[in-house]
Design a protein around this motif. Structure first.
Motif, PDB file in Angstrom:
ATOM      1  N   ASP A 162      55.251  51.854  34.422  1.00 38.65           N
ATOM      2  CA  ASP A 162      55.297  53.223  34.939  1.00 38.65           C
ATOM      3  C   ASP A 162      53.905  53.841  34.943  1.00 38.65           C
ATOM      4  OD1 ASP A 162      58.003  53.016  35.297  1.00 38.65           O
ATOM      5  OD2 ASP A 162      58.557  54.152  33.499  1.00 38.65           O
ATOM      6  N   TYR A 163      53.137  53.586  33.889  1.00 38.91           N
ATOM      7  CA  TYR A 163      51.789  54.133  33.799  1.00 38.91           C
ATOM      8  C   TYR A 163      50.882  53.534  34.881  1.00 38.91           C
ATOM      9  CZ  TYR A 163      47.075  55.000  32.006  1.00 38.91           C
ATOM     10  OH  TYR A 163      45.765  55.364  31.883  1.00 38.91           O
ATOM     11  N   GLN A 164      50.930  52.209  35.015  1.00 43.05           N
ATOM     12  CA  GLN A 164      50.086  51.560  36.011  1.00 43.05           C
ATOM     13  C   GLN A 164      50.489  51.972  37.416  1.00 43.05           C
ATOM     14  OE1 GLN A 164      50.275  47.353  35.255  1.00 43.05           O
ATOM     15  NE2 GLN A 164      48.913  47.472  33.480  1.00 43.05           N
ATOM     16  N   ARG A 165      51.774  52.081  37.647  1.00 44.17           N
ATOM     17  CA  ARG A 165      52.248  52.442  38.973  1.00 44.17           C
ATOM     18  C   ARG A 165      51.804  53.854  39.355  1.00 44.17           C
ATOM     19  NH1 ARG A 165      53.158  50.649  43.839  1.00 44.17           N
ATOM     20  NH2 ARG A 165      54.616  51.950  44.988  1.00 44.17           N
ATOM     21  N   ALA A 166      51.810  54.750  38.380  1.00 46.36           N
ATOM     22  CA  ALA A 166      51.422  56.131  38.654  1.00 46.36           C
ATOM     23  C   ALA A 166      49.953  56.228  39.038  1.00 46.36           C
ATOM     24  CB  ALA A 166      51.699  57.002  37.435  1.00 46.36           C
ATOM     25  N   ARG A 167      49.135  55.295  38.561  1.00 46.82           N
ATOM     26  CA  ARG A 167      47.700  55.331  38.837  1.00 46.82           C
ATOM     27  C   ARG A 167      47.337  54.595  40.126  1.00 46.82           C
ATOM     28  NH1 ARG A 167      44.331  56.630  34.603  1.00 46.82           N
ATOM     29  NH2 ARG A 167      42.747  55.152  35.303  1.00 46.82           N
ATOM     30  N   ARG A 168      48.281  53.834  40.695  1.00 46.32           N
ATOM     31  CA  ARG A 168      47.982  53.076  41.917  1.00 46.32           C
ATOM     32  C   ARG A 168      49.183  53.156  42.847  1.00 46.32           C
ATOM     33  NH1 ARG A 168      47.086  47.349  40.241  1.00 46.32           N
ATOM     34  NH2 ARG A 168      48.350  47.982  38.466  1.00 46.32           N
ATOM     35  N   THR A 169      49.369  54.289  43.464  1.00 46.96           N
ATOM     36  CA  THR A 169      50.476  54.467  44.391  1.00 46.96           C
ATOM     37  C   THR A 169      50.028  54.118  45.799  1.00 46.96           C
ATOM     38  OG1 THR A 169      49.891  56.794  44.668  1.00 46.96           O
ATOM     39  CG2 THR A 169      51.534  56.262  42.991  1.00 46.96           C
ATOM     40  N   ALA A 170      50.988  53.796  46.636  1.00 46.59           N
ATOM     41  CA  ALA A 170      50.684  53.435  48.016  1.00 46.59           C
ATOM     42  C   ALA A 170      50.087  54.636  48.753  1.00 46.59           C
ATOM     43  CB  ALA A 170      51.956  52.964  48.718  1.00 46.59           C
ATOM     44  N   ASP A 171      49.068  54.370  49.562  1.00 44.99           N
ATOM     45  CA  ASP A 171      48.390  55.402  50.335  1.00 44.99           C
ATOM     46  C   ASP A 171      48.965  55.416  51.757  1.00 44.99           C
ATOM     47  OD1 ASP A 171      46.736  57.120  51.670  1.00 44.99           O
ATOM     48  OD2 ASP A 171      44.883  55.992  51.311  1.00 44.99           O
ATOM     49  N   PRO A 172      49.653  56.500  52.150  1.00 50.47           N
ATOM     50  CA  PRO A 172      50.240  56.538  53.495  1.00 50.47           C
ATOM     51  C   PRO A 172      49.215  56.361  54.598  1.00 50.47           C
ATOM     52  CG  PRO A 172      51.076  58.338  52.129  1.00 50.47           C
ATOM     53  CD  PRO A 172      49.920  57.727  51.395  1.00 50.47           C
ATOM     54  N   GLY A 262      44.489  40.547  34.605  1.00 53.42           N
ATOM     55  CA  GLY A 262      44.501  41.788  33.850  1.00 53.42           C
ATOM     56  C   GLY A 262      45.787  42.550  34.072  1.00 53.42           C
ATOM     57  N   ILE A 263      45.682  43.743  34.648  1.00 55.08           N
ATOM     58  CA  ILE A 263      46.861  44.554  34.893  1.00 55.08           C
ATOM     59  C   ILE A 263      47.663  43.976  36.056  1.00 55.08           C
ATOM     60  CG2 ILE A 263      45.829  46.642  33.946  1.00 55.08           C
ATOM     61  CD1 ILE A 263      45.116  47.528  36.712  1.00 55.08           C
ATOM     62  N   PHE A 264      48.909  44.391  36.154  1.00 53.11           N
ATOM     63  CA  PHE A 264      49.782  43.894  37.210  1.00 53.11           C
ATOM     64  C   PHE A 264      49.313  44.406  38.573  1.00 53.11           C
ATOM     65  CE2 PHE A 264      52.391  43.852  33.382  1.00 53.11           C
ATOM     66  CZ  PHE A 264      52.953  42.588  33.443  1.00 53.11           C
ATOM     67  N   VAL A 265      49.614  43.618  39.613  1.00 49.94           N
ATOM     68  CA  VAL A 265      49.207  43.943  40.979  1.00 49.94           C
ATOM     69  C   VAL A 265      50.416  44.469  41.734  1.00 49.94           C
ATOM     70  CG1 VAL A 265      48.189  43.048  43.100  1.00 49.94           C
ATOM     71  CG2 VAL A 265      47.460  42.130  40.875  1.00 49.94           C
ATOM     72  N   GLU A 266      50.283  45.670  42.298  1.00 51.62           N
ATOM     73  CA  GLU A 266      51.392  46.293  43.019  1.00 51.62           C
ATOM     74  C   GLU A 266      51.624  45.589  44.356  1.00 51.62           C
ATOM     75  OE1 GLU A 266      52.989  48.291  41.262  1.00 51.62           O
ATOM     76  OE2 GLU A 266      51.479  48.785  39.756  1.00 51.62           O
ATOM     77  N   THR A 267      52.871  45.556  44.781  1.00 50.91           N
ATOM     78  CA  THR A 267      53.212  44.859  46.025  1.00 50.91           C
ATOM     79  C   THR A 267      52.923  45.682  47.270  1.00 50.91           C
ATOM     80  OG1 THR A 267      55.497  45.669  45.928  1.00 50.91           O
ATOM     81  CG2 THR A 267      55.039  43.544  44.873  1.00 50.91           C
ATOM     82  N   ASP A 268      52.832  47.011  47.134  1.00 46.01           N
ATOM     83  CA  ASP A 268      52.686  47.865  48.324  1.00 46.01           C
ATOM     84  C   ASP A 268      51.370  48.632  48.354  1.00 46.01           C
ATOM     85  OD1 ASP A 268      53.278  49.454  46.186  1.00 46.01           O
ATOM     86  OD2 ASP A 268      54.774  50.687  47.211  1.00 46.01           O
ATOM     87  N   VAL A 269      50.402  48.210  47.541  1.00 48.19           N
ATOM     88  CA  VAL A 269      49.072  48.806  47.558  1.00 48.19           C
ATOM     89  C   VAL A 269      48.093  47.720  48.017  1.00 48.19           C
ATOM     90  CG1 VAL A 269      47.270  49.927  46.192  1.00 48.19           C
ATOM     91  CG2 VAL A 269      49.690  50.363  45.674  1.00 48.19           C
ATOM     92  N   PRO A 270      47.251  48.000  49.019  1.00 44.52           N
ATOM     93  CA  PRO A 270      46.346  46.955  49.524  1.00 44.52           C
ATOM     94  C   PRO A 270      45.488  46.346  48.422  1.00 44.52           C
ATOM     95  CG  PRO A 270      46.353  48.853  50.993  1.00 44.52           C
ATOM     96  CD  PRO A 270      47.130  49.257  49.774  1.00 44.52           C
ATOM     97  N   ALA A 271      45.312  45.045  48.516  1.00 46.12           N
ATOM     98  CA  ALA A 271      44.457  44.312  47.575  1.00 46.12           C
ATOM     99  C   ALA A 271      43.638  43.312  48.367  1.00 46.12           C
ATOM    100  CB  ALA A 271      45.295  43.596  46.519  1.00 46.12           C
ATOM    101  N   THR A 272      42.475  42.969  47.834  1.00 49.42           N
ATOM    102  CA  THR A 272      41.596  42.011  48.499  1.00 49.42           C
ATOM    103  C   THR A 272      41.110  40.979  47.503  1.00 49.42           C
ATOM    104  OG1 THR A 272      39.650  43.404  48.083  1.00 49.42           O
ATOM    105  CG2 THR A 272      40.783  43.692  50.200  1.00 49.42           C
ATOM    106  N   CYS A 273      40.737  39.811  48.027  1.00 49.28           N
ATOM    107  CA  CYS A 273      40.151  38.757  47.213  1.00 49.28           C
ATOM    108  C   CYS A 273      38.721  38.528  47.669  1.00 49.28           C
ATOM    109  CB  CYS A 273      40.952  37.464  47.320  1.00 49.28           C
ATOM    110  SG  CYS A 273      40.331  36.154  46.228  1.00 49.28           S
ATOM    111  N   ALA A 274      37.783  38.788  46.770  1.00 46.57           N
ATOM    112  CA  ALA A 274      36.370  38.551  47.047  1.00 46.57           C
ATOM    113  C   ALA A 274      35.991  37.184  46.507  1.00 46.57           C
ATOM    114  CB  ALA A 274      35.514  39.633  46.392  1.00 46.57           C
ATOM    115  N   VAL A 275      35.167  36.455  47.267  1.00 47.36           N
ATOM    116  CA  VAL A 275      34.839  35.088  46.873  1.00 47.36           C
ATOM    117  C   VAL A 275      33.379  34.780  47.193  1.00 47.36           C
ATOM    118  CG1 VAL A 275      35.708  34.228  49.086  1.00 47.36           C
ATOM    119  CG2 VAL A 275      35.467  32.652  47.160  1.00 47.36           C
ATOM    120  N   SER A 276      32.767  33.996  46.318  1.00 43.08           N
ATOM    121  CA  SER A 276      31.418  33.477  46.531  1.00 43.08           C
ATOM    122  C   SER A 276      31.466  31.995  46.220  1.00 43.08           C
ATOM    123  CB  SER A 276      30.425  34.199  45.622  1.00 43.08           C
ATOM    124  OG  SER A 276      29.137  33.619  45.733  1.00 43.08           O
TER     125      SER A 276
END
Length: 309
Positions: A162-172, A262-276
């Protein structure tokens, strides 16, 4: 005479899906299990040669990464059947390490399943469980693996989520959902198994494609992106980037990994993978990191090796 428990393990009958936290029998890999020594356990696993996700490889080999899922299932069996952890206890992997010891053990003929035995050792300290093991194909040591994980009391897990979800909500107003890149660019045939899209901002920063209808990644309900999808996103991002270093992505296998979650990754908030990625002579080492809402949620090192005929 003492009977070797490994010699008595069978590969013919899969365990019930609920025993490994799965719904579909298609996603079950464990066939048998037994104690092995004072503190060890042996788990027999079988992966179908035509599995929709794990056989979808242009290398014409069994995918070494499938052993991660087999190892996870072995971990579930051990903690519930032998360690007294109640079913349904929330668990999260925090560290993962693997190293392929013999790539030829994963040779495939297109009709024979991958069969092997995972021998594991578990160390429990409070709510943390560390599991280390070896994966054998016949008598050949094919891979070593280890997980570091944590068990959550149900109330604590819900408070954390609940805490993590409140800090990373989906952006319309966020950008449209990413579409998968061409499957051949990441060593796949089936587009539905591609979990990254084309870079939108930086060349080596790939948006995650999260399809909750995928029959393997989302075989059960998750309130977050499962680690299996995150690992695949890291691998596919590394493969795509490694092509710039001369690696032929259709002929490359995952041969080493050191990852932290680390923290859980939300299913409906954009995420990216950076690679070198850097490498030479058919081997590429990639530094990877998954970011969501300006937070690094997973990171590590992957090694990719071209498969010899």
């Amino acid at each position: 005479m003492t009977t070797d428990p490994v010699a008595t393990l069978g590969f013919d009958q899969l365990v019930p899906p609920m025993m490994v936290n799965r719904r579909s029998p298609r996603e079950v890999f464990v066939t048998d299990h037994a104690p092995a020594g004072a503190e060890g356990f042996a788990i027999a696993v079988r992966v179908a040669h035509d599995h929709p996700l794990w056989s979808d490889q242009r290398t014409h080999r069994h995918d070494p990464a499938v052993v991660i899922e087999a190892f996870r299932q072995a971990f579930v069996v051990v903690r519930h059947a032998y360690l007294g952890v109640p079913r349904g206890t929330p668990t999260a992997v925090q560290q993962l390490k693997l190293e392929v010891k013999e790539l030829q053990a994963f040779r495939a003929d297109g009709t024979t399943p991958l069969r092997g035995v995972v021998k594991v050792r578990v160390t429990r300290t409070g709510d943390t469980l560390d599991i280390a093991g070896d994966f054998f194909v016949g008598r050949v040591l094919a891979m070593t693996l280890s997980f570091g994980s944590i068990l959550f009391p149900h109330d604590s897990y819900r408070e954390i989520r609940d805490y993590q979800r409140a800090r990373r909500t989906a952006d319309p107003g966020a950008a449209p959902k990413a579409q998968p890149i061409e499957p051949e660019l990441v060593g796949r045939y089936d587009r539905s198994n591609v979990v990254i899209g084309p870079p939108a901002v930086r060349r080596n920063q790939f948006p995650l494609v999260v399809d909750r209808s995928h029959p393997s990644f989302f075989d059960r309900d998750y309130d977050h992106v499962p680690a299996s999808l995150l690992i695949e996103a890291m691998r596919q991002s590394a493969l795509r980037s490694a092509a710039d270093s001369g690696l032929r992505t259709g002929e490359a296998a995952l041969t080493r990994a050191e990852l932290e979650f680390g923290i859980f990754v939300e299913t409906d908030v954009p995420a990216t993978c950076a690679v070198s990625a850097t490498g030479q002579q058919g081997t590429v080492t990639a530094s990877v990191g998954i970011d969501q809402a300006d937070v690094r949620v997973a990171s590590g090192i992957l090694e990719l090796t071209e498969v010899k005929p």
